[in-house]
Design a protein around this motif. Structure first.
Motif, short mmCIF file in Angstrom:
data_model
loop_
_atom_site.label_atom_id
_atom_site.label_comp_id
_atom_site.label_asym_id
_atom_site.label_seq_id
_atom_site.Cartn_x
_atom_site.Cartn_y
_atom_site.Cartn_z
N SER A 61 2.73 -4.19 9.79
CA SER A 61 1.87 -5.21 9.20
C SER A 61 1.33 -4.70 7.86
N ILE A 62 1.50 -5.51 6.82
CA ILE A 62 1.04 -5.14 5.49
C ILE A 62 -0.15 -6.03 5.13
N ILE A 63 -1.32 -5.42 4.98
CA ILE A 63 -2.55 -6.16 4.68
C ILE A 63 -2.78 -6.11 3.17
N VAL A 64 -2.93 -7.30 2.58
CA VAL A 64 -3.05 -7.39 1.13
C VAL A 64 -4.26 -8.24 0.74
N PRO A 65 -5.43 -7.62 0.50
CA PRO A 65 -6.59 -8.38 0.02
C PRO A 65 -6.33 -8.89 -1.40
N ASN A 92 -6.08 -9.48 12.24
CA ASN A 92 -4.95 -10.38 12.42
C ASN A 92 -3.61 -9.66 12.55
N ALA A 93 -3.55 -8.42 12.11
CA ALA A 93 -2.29 -7.68 12.14
C ALA A 93 -1.82 -7.46 13.57
N THR A 94 -0.55 -7.67 13.81
CA THR A 94 0.03 -7.50 15.16
C THR A 94 1.05 -6.37 15.22
N GLY A 95 1.22 -5.65 14.12
CA GLY A 95 2.26 -4.64 14.05
C GLY A 95 1.97 -3.38 14.84
N ASP A 96 3.05 -2.65 15.13
CA ASP A 96 2.92 -1.32 15.74
C ASP A 96 2.33 -0.34 14.73
N TYR A 97 2.57 -0.63 13.47
CA TYR A 97 2.00 0.16 12.38
C TYR A 97 1.33 -0.81 11.41
N VAL A 98 0.33 -0.32 10.71
CA VAL A 98 -0.41 -1.16 9.76
C VAL A 98 -0.62 -0.38 8.48
N THR A 99 -0.41 -1.04 7.35
CA THR A 99 -0.71 -0.44 6.06
C THR A 99 -1.58 -1.38 5.25
N VAL A 100 -2.45 -0.81 4.42
CA VAL A 100 -3.31 -1.57 3.51
C VAL A 100 -2.84 -1.28 2.09
N MET A 101 -2.58 -2.34 1.32
CA MET A 101 -2.05 -2.15 -0.03
C MET A 101 -2.75 -3.10 -1.01
N ASP A 102 -2.95 -2.62 -2.25
CA ASP A 102 -3.45 -3.48 -3.32
C ASP A 102 -2.30 -4.30 -3.88
N VAL A 103 -2.57 -5.57 -4.14
CA VAL A 103 -1.52 -6.48 -4.59
C VAL A 103 -1.07 -6.21 -6.02
N ASP A 104 -1.86 -5.45 -6.78
CA ASP A 104 -1.53 -5.20 -8.18
C ASP A 104 -0.48 -4.11 -8.36
N ASP A 134 -11.43 13.29 -2.14
CA ASP A 134 -11.53 12.89 -3.55
C ASP A 134 -10.25 12.20 -3.99
N GLY A 135 -10.39 11.02 -4.56
CA GLY A 135 -9.23 10.28 -5.05
C GLY A 135 -8.49 9.50 -3.98
N ALA A 136 -9.01 9.52 -2.75
CA ALA A 136 -8.31 8.81 -1.66
C ALA A 136 -8.33 7.31 -1.90
N ARG A 137 -7.23 6.67 -1.59
CA ARG A 137 -7.11 5.23 -1.73
C ARG A 137 -7.18 4.57 -0.35
N ASP A 138 -7.39 3.27 -0.36
CA ASP A 138 -7.30 2.52 0.90
C ASP A 138 -5.86 2.43 1.39
N TYR A 139 -4.92 2.66 0.48
CA TYR A 139 -3.49 2.61 0.81
C TYR A 139 -3.15 3.72 1.80
N ARG A 140 -2.79 3.33 3.00
CA ARG A 140 -2.44 4.29 4.05
C ARG A 140 -1.63 3.59 5.12
N LEU A 141 -0.86 4.37 5.84
CA LEU A 141 -0.06 3.86 6.96
C LEU A 141 -0.68 4.39 8.24
N MET A 142 -1.01 3.49 9.17
CA MET A 142 -1.73 3.87 10.39
C MET A 142 -0.99 3.40 11.64
N THR A 143 -1.15 4.14 12.71
CA THR A 143 -0.61 3.72 14.00
C THR A 143 -1.52 2.66 14.61
#
Length: 309
Positions: A6-10, A86-98, A155-164
């Motif tokens: 599941s790819i979450i894109v705010p 809302n994500a139903t995936g076995d894995y979930v990632t958060v990504m910026d749309v830009d 430091d410098g961590a983004r919301d972009y990550r892949l999670m179980t």
């Protein structure tokens, strides 16, 4: 066996970036064998054509592209939480749309997930393209919060990550209204690996984050994950009381020895103004915590969805 990502894109005023983002991720899709993609675009109250672009993608690929549109702007934290819910995936990632979060990193992130990590996050190696003043305060924020908080924030961590799924479920248990996702991701724990990458420029549009928004966001992060400001207020209160007590003793002794001189009124006024300023500052800190408690106990929803598909 095929698993779902599941790819979450705010999204907030991102009509130009949405189709570019979808195309970029689809290019990476062949490098993710046995992974089915599920997109969740969250329209955070945008009044441009962001929702229309989401609907176009949904019509093109209804099995994989979904969207939720808020009744107004609730902020990125609310949009991120909505996506996780809302994500139903076995894995979930958060990504910026830009596309400042490179989709090309997903295969490498999956490699570490398969090695036993629960989360693979990303952090920027540099802040190229940012105003120097913003970079300075960002570094200062990370140094400060890691000194005063028990929760480490990289430091410098983004919301972009892949999670179980296990980690996502743990995050969803934290349903507080005042959210600071970088802290929440760290607080839940789990085995995490960080990948570094160079700062990327936006593919389209302009960022809605200005210096003041980032500053208030950092203050929220400190208040949500540290009681140090309250401890500091207590410490200064104790020191002020101690000094005042010693001052009273000194004045009594001086009166007994030398009488009651009338000089010194200017310094007294300055001292009163100084102490008054300190008190007002720490009343503001305490008020910030009380305000957070107030919004929590009201129990209002984190977001309201007007339309979803």
């Amino acid at each position: 066996m095929t698993k779902k990502l599941s790819i979450i894109v705010p999204c907030y005023f991102e009509e130009e970036s949405i189709p570019l983002f979808y195309a970029a991720v689809e290019k990476v899709k062949p490098q993710l064998p046995e992974i089915e993609l599920e997109y969740w675009f969250i329209n955070d109250g945008s009044t441009d054509n962001s929702l229309a672009e989401m609907k176009k993608l949904n019509e093109q690929d209804p099995a994989h592209v979904h969207y939720a549109s808020f009744s107004r702007n609730f902020g990125k934290e609310a949009a991120l939480y909505c996506g996780l819910k809302n994500a139903t995936g076995d894995y979930v990632t958060v990504m910026d749309v830009d596309l400042q979060d490179p989709p090309e990193m997903l295969p490498e992130m999956f490699k570490y997930i398969n090695e036993g990590y629960d989360c693979v996050g990303t952090r920027r190696m540099n802040r190229k393209g940012e105003p120097p003043i913003r970079s300075f305060f960002a570094k200062l924020f990370y140094k400060l919060i890691n000194k005063i908080s028990d929760t480490e924030i990289v430091d410098g961590a983004r919301d972009y990550r892949l999670m179980t799924r296990q980690m996502v479920d743990a995050i969803l248990e934290m349903s507080e209204y005042n959210r600071f996702s970088k802290g929440i991701f760290s607080w839940v724990g789990f085995k995490t690996k960080y990948l570094e990458y160079k700062n990327q420029e936006r593919v389209a549009g302009e960022t809605s984050w200005n210096f003041w928004k980032l500053f208030t966001y950092s203050i929220d992060g400190i208040v949500n994950f540290s009681q140090f400001p309250l401890d500091l207020a207590s410490f200064f209160g104790f020191i002020s009381s101690l000094i005042s007590g010693l001052g009273i003793i000194f004045i009594i002794i001086r009166y007994l020895i030398h009488g009651d001189p009338t000089s010194g009124w200017a310094s007294t006024v300055c001292l009163i103004l100084f102490v008054g300023g300190i008190q007002l500052m720490f009343l503001g800190i305490i008020g910030k915590y009380i305000g957070k408690i107030f919004t929590e106990v009201k129990g209002r929803p984190i977001y309201i969805v007007k339309e979803k598909k």
